[in-house]
Design a protein around this motif. Structure first.
Motif, mmCIF file in Angstrom:
data_model
loop_
_atom_site.group_PDB
_atom_site.id
_atom_site.type_symbol
_atom_site.label_atom_id
_atom_site.label_comp_id
_atom_site.label_asym_id
_atom_site.label_seq_id
_atom_site.Cartn_x
_atom_site.Cartn_y
_atom_site.Cartn_z
ATOM 1 N N ILE A 162 16.815 -16.661 17.691
ATOM 2 C CA ILE A 162 15.500 -16.837 18.228
ATOM 3 C C ILE A 162 15.635 -17.648 19.378
ATOM 4 C CG2 ILE A 162 13.374 -18.036 17.886
ATOM 5 C CD1 ILE A 162 13.778 -15.488 16.221
ATOM 6 N N LYS A 163 14.968 -17.584 20.508
ATOM 7 C CA LYS A 163 14.862 -18.304 21.756
ATOM 8 C C LYS A 163 13.566 -18.693 22.155
ATOM 9 C CE LYS A 163 14.066 -14.345 24.717
ATOM 10 N NZ LYS A 163 14.528 -13.593 26.176
ATOM 11 N N ASP A 164 13.595 -19.723 23.182
ATOM 12 C CA ASP A 164 12.327 -20.259 23.842
ATOM 13 C C ASP A 164 11.428 -20.837 22.842
ATOM 14 O OD1 ASP A 164 13.527 -19.390 25.917
ATOM 15 O OD2 ASP A 164 12.398 -17.406 25.834
ATOM 16 N N LEU A 165 11.519 -21.491 21.820
ATOM 17 C CA LEU A 165 10.953 -22.186 20.771
ATOM 18 C C LEU A 165 11.467 -23.336 20.244
ATOM 19 C CD1 LEU A 165 9.768 -19.072 18.401
ATOM 20 C CD2 LEU A 165 8.263 -20.180 20.195
ATOM 21 N N ASP A 166 10.584 -24.357 19.930
ATOM 22 C CA ASP A 166 11.092 -25.556 19.478
ATOM 23 C C ASP A 166 11.161 -25.877 18.102
ATOM 24 O OD1 ASP A 166 11.550 -26.552 22.095
ATOM 25 O OD2 ASP A 166 9.201 -27.031 22.290
ATOM 26 N N PHE A 167 10.549 -25.084 17.251
ATOM 27 C CA PHE A 167 10.549 -25.076 15.810
ATOM 28 C C PHE A 167 10.150 -23.633 15.305
ATOM 29 C CE2 PHE A 167 6.089 -26.352 17.064
ATOM 30 C CZ PHE A 167 5.420 -25.637 16.213
ATOM 31 N N ILE A 168 10.536 -23.469 14.081
ATOM 32 C CA ILE A 168 10.214 -22.206 13.447
ATOM 33 C C ILE A 168 9.822 -22.371 11.974
ATOM 34 C CG2 ILE A 168 11.436 -20.751 15.057
ATOM 35 C CD1 ILE A 168 12.993 -21.378 11.737
ATOM 36 N N TYR A 169 9.318 -21.392 11.173
ATOM 37 C CA TYR A 169 9.121 -21.765 9.997
ATOM 38 C C TYR A 169 9.769 -20.379 9.208
ATOM 39 C CZ TYR A 169 4.843 -24.288 11.305
ATOM 40 O OH TYR A 169 3.846 -25.435 11.850
ATOM 41 N N LEU A 170 10.140 -20.973 8.103
ATOM 42 C CA LEU A 170 11.116 -19.955 7.295
ATOM 43 C C LEU A 170 10.074 -19.797 5.882
ATOM 44 C CD1 LEU A 170 13.329 -18.045 6.290
ATOM 45 C CD2 LEU A 170 14.308 -20.430 5.150
ATOM 46 N N LYS A 171 9.740 -18.401 5.816
ATOM 47 C CA LYS A 171 8.835 -18.309 4.703
ATOM 48 C C LYS A 171 9.647 -17.395 3.831
ATOM 49 C CE LYS A 171 4.281 -16.067 3.919
ATOM 50 N NZ LYS A 171 2.987 -15.480 4.385
ATOM 51 N N LEU A 172 9.432 -17.670 2.494
ATOM 52 C CA LEU A 172 10.003 -16.895 1.196
ATOM 53 C C LEU A 172 8.987 -16.513 0.352
ATOM 54 C CD1 LEU A 172 13.484 -19.020 0.938
ATOM 55 C CD2 LEU A 172 12.928 -16.822 2.273
ATOM 56 N N LEU A 173 9.044 -15.251 0.049
ATOM 57 C CA LEU A 173 8.268 -14.725 -1.105
ATOM 58 C C LEU A 173 9.244 -14.160 -2.126
ATOM 59 C CD1 LEU A 173 6.547 -14.314 1.868
ATOM 60 C CD2 LEU A 173 4.756 -13.741 0.148
ATOM 61 N N HIS A 174 8.664 -13.942 -3.142
ATOM 62 C CA HIS A 174 9.223 -12.923 -4.260
ATOM 63 C C HIS A 174 8.859 -11.475 -3.907
ATOM 64 C CE1 HIS A 174 10.795 -11.200 -8.167
ATOM 65 N NE2 HIS A 174 9.468 -10.629 -8.230
ATOM 66 N N ASN A 175 9.964 -10.654 -3.879
ATOM 67 C CA ASN A 175 9.632 -9.005 -3.795
ATOM 68 C C ASN A 175 9.226 -8.613 -4.932
ATOM 69 O OD1 ASN A 175 10.032 -6.502 -3.342
ATOM 70 N ND2 ASN A 175 11.828 -6.523 -2.156
ATOM 71 N N GLU A 176 7.904 -7.900 -4.965
ATOM 72 C CA GLU A 176 7.377 -7.601 -6.116
ATOM 73 C C GLU A 176 7.933 -6.335 -6.837
ATOM 74 O OE1 GLU A 176 5.246 -5.587 -2.469
ATOM 75 O OE2 GLU A 176 5.974 -7.768 -2.994
ATOM 76 N N ASN A 177 8.902 -5.770 -6.032
ATOM 77 C CA ASN A 177 9.827 -4.663 -6.832
ATOM 78 C C ASN A 177 10.995 -5.204 -7.517
ATOM 79 O OD1 ASN A 177 8.252 -2.716 -5.491
ATOM 80 N ND2 ASN A 177 9.406 -3.085 -3.435
ATOM 81 N N TYR A 178 11.011 -6.521 -7.398
ATOM 82 C CA TYR A 178 12.113 -7.084 -8.249
ATOM 83 C C TYR A 178 11.631 -7.965 -9.489
ATOM 84 C CZ TYR A 178 15.991 -10.058 -9.379
ATOM 85 O OH TYR A 178 17.197 -10.880 -9.861
ATOM 86 N N LEU A 179 12.340 -7.669 -10.630
ATOM 87 C CA LEU A 179 11.690 -8.160 -11.649
ATOM 88 C C LEU A 179 11.830 -9.852 -11.740
ATOM 89 C CD1 LEU A 179 10.298 -7.802 -14.698
ATOM 90 C CD2 LEU A 179 12.888 -7.403 -15.653
ATOM 91 N N LEU A 180 10.633 -10.468 -11.960
ATOM 92 C CA LEU A 180 10.847 -12.063 -12.140
ATOM 93 C C LEU A 180 10.952 -12.399 -13.131
ATOM 94 C CD1 LEU A 180 10.439 -14.603 -10.419
ATOM 95 C CD2 LEU A 180 7.846 -14.558 -11.120
ATOM 96 N N GLY A 181 11.990 -12.966 -13.708
ATOM 97 C CA GLY A 181 12.445 -13.586 -15.154
ATOM 98 C C GLY A 181 11.542 -14.799 -15.482
ATOM 99 N N ASN A 182 11.788 -15.060 -16.707
ATOM 100 C CA ASN A 182 11.090 -16.627 -16.969
ATOM 101 C C ASN A 182 11.454 -17.743 -16.298
ATOM 102 O OD1 ASN A 182 9.674 -15.038 -19.130
ATOM 103 N ND2 ASN A 182 11.518 -15.356 -20.567
ATOM 104 N N THR A 183 12.532 -17.681 -15.649
ATOM 105 C CA THR A 183 13.061 -18.885 -15.014
ATOM 106 C C THR A 183 12.611 -18.893 -13.530
ATOM 107 O OG1 THR A 183 15.262 -18.050 -14.763
ATOM 108 C CG2 THR A 183 14.678 -19.383 -16.560
#
Length: 217
Positions: A162-183
Motif C-alpha cells: 500500500i502506498k500514499d497513506l499514513d495509516f490503514i485499518y486491518l479488518k478480520l471477520l470469520h468466514n461463514e463457510n468455515y465451522l466456528l468451534g466452541n472456542t
C-alpha cells in the motif's frame, strides 16, 4: 465484550494460581490431601485465560474503536506476534496501524481466506479484500502471489503493498463457510518493523504487516 478489567483478571488469576499450587502439590502450604473441590481454582484459571484471549483487544468492532498497533520494540527486523480470537461468529476485529513513508505491506497465505475474511481499509473505503484479491485500487502499489518454501513444501501467499497513506485499518471477520468451534476462530499475525518488500518471504505466519511503524498515541 470484556466484563472484567485486566487488573481484576490478573488478581483472580494470581489467587487461582496460589490455590492451585497449594492444593495440587504436596510440598507446601501445610494442607491436607487434595480432594475434588480443589479443582475449582484451576478451572477458574483456565476459564479466565480463555476469556481473556477471546477479548484481548475488545471492543474493536468498528473503525472508531479499532485497536492501535505498533512495534513497541522499534528494532528492525524484530517481529512482534499478535494473537486474538474471533468469537462469536458475528465478531469483527479492527486494528489501526500508522506508519512512516506512506508505504506498508500485508502478506497472507491464500488458503487462510478459507477461514477468515481479510480486509485492508482506509478511512473512506476498502483497499484490499481477500474475497476479491485481484481488484485494482489507486493505493495499491503492488499485488503479487509469492511461493513460500516451508520444510520441503511450497505454499502460495499474497503480498499487497500500500502506498500514499499514513495509516490503514486491518479488518478480520470469520468466514461463514468455515465451522466456528466452541472456542472461536483464533488467529495470529506478525508486525515486522522494516521497509516493506514484495520479495520478503521470511517470518511468515497467517498474517504479516510490514512497515516502519509510528507509535500509538
Amino acid at each position: 465484550m470484556n466484563t472484567l478489567s485486566r487488573a481484576t483478571k490478573k488478581l483472580i488469576v494470581l489467587v487461582s494460581f496460589l490455590f492451585f499450587f497449594c492444593n495440587f502439590t504436596d510440598i507446601s502450604c501445610n494442607r491436607p490431601p487434595r480432594d475434588s473441590k480443589d479443582a475449582i481454582p484451576i478451572l477458574s484459571y483456565l476459564y479466565i485465560i480463555d476469556q481473556d484471549r477471546k477479548n484481548s483487544f475488545e471492543p474493536n468492532n468498528t473503525k472508531e474503536k479499532a485497536y492501535c498497533l505498533d512495534d513497541t520494540f522499534k528494532d528492525p527486523p524484530y517481529t512482534n506476534s499478535i494473537s486474538s480470537i474471533i468469537y462469536p461468529q458475528e465478531d469483527i476485529d479492527y486494528y489501526k496501524v500508522s506508519f512512516r513513508n506512506q508505504r506498508i505491506s500485508l502478506s497472507h497465505f491464500t488458503r487462510q481466506s478459507e477461514f477468515y475474511h481479510i480486509l485492508l481499509e482506509s478511512e473512506s473505503g476498502t483497499l484490499y479484500d481477500s474475497r476479491n484479491p485481484e481488484a485494482v485500487n489507486a493505493f495499491i502499489e503492488s499485488n503479487q502471489l509469492v511461493q513460500i518454501p516451508i520444510e520441503g513444501e511450497t505454499y502460495e501467499a499474497r503480498t499487497i503493498l500500500i502506498k500514499d497513506l499514513d495509516f490503514i485499518y486491518l479488518k478480520l471477520l470469520h468466514n461463514e463457510n468455515y465451522l466456528l468451534g466452541n472456542t472461536g476462530n483464533s488467529y495470529v499475525f506478525l508486525l515486522k518493523n522494516d521497509v516493506p518488500s514484495i520479495t520478503d518471504i521470511s517470518y511468515f505466519n497467517f498474517l504479516r504487516i510490514t512497515g516502519e511503524f509510528e507509535p500509538c498515541p
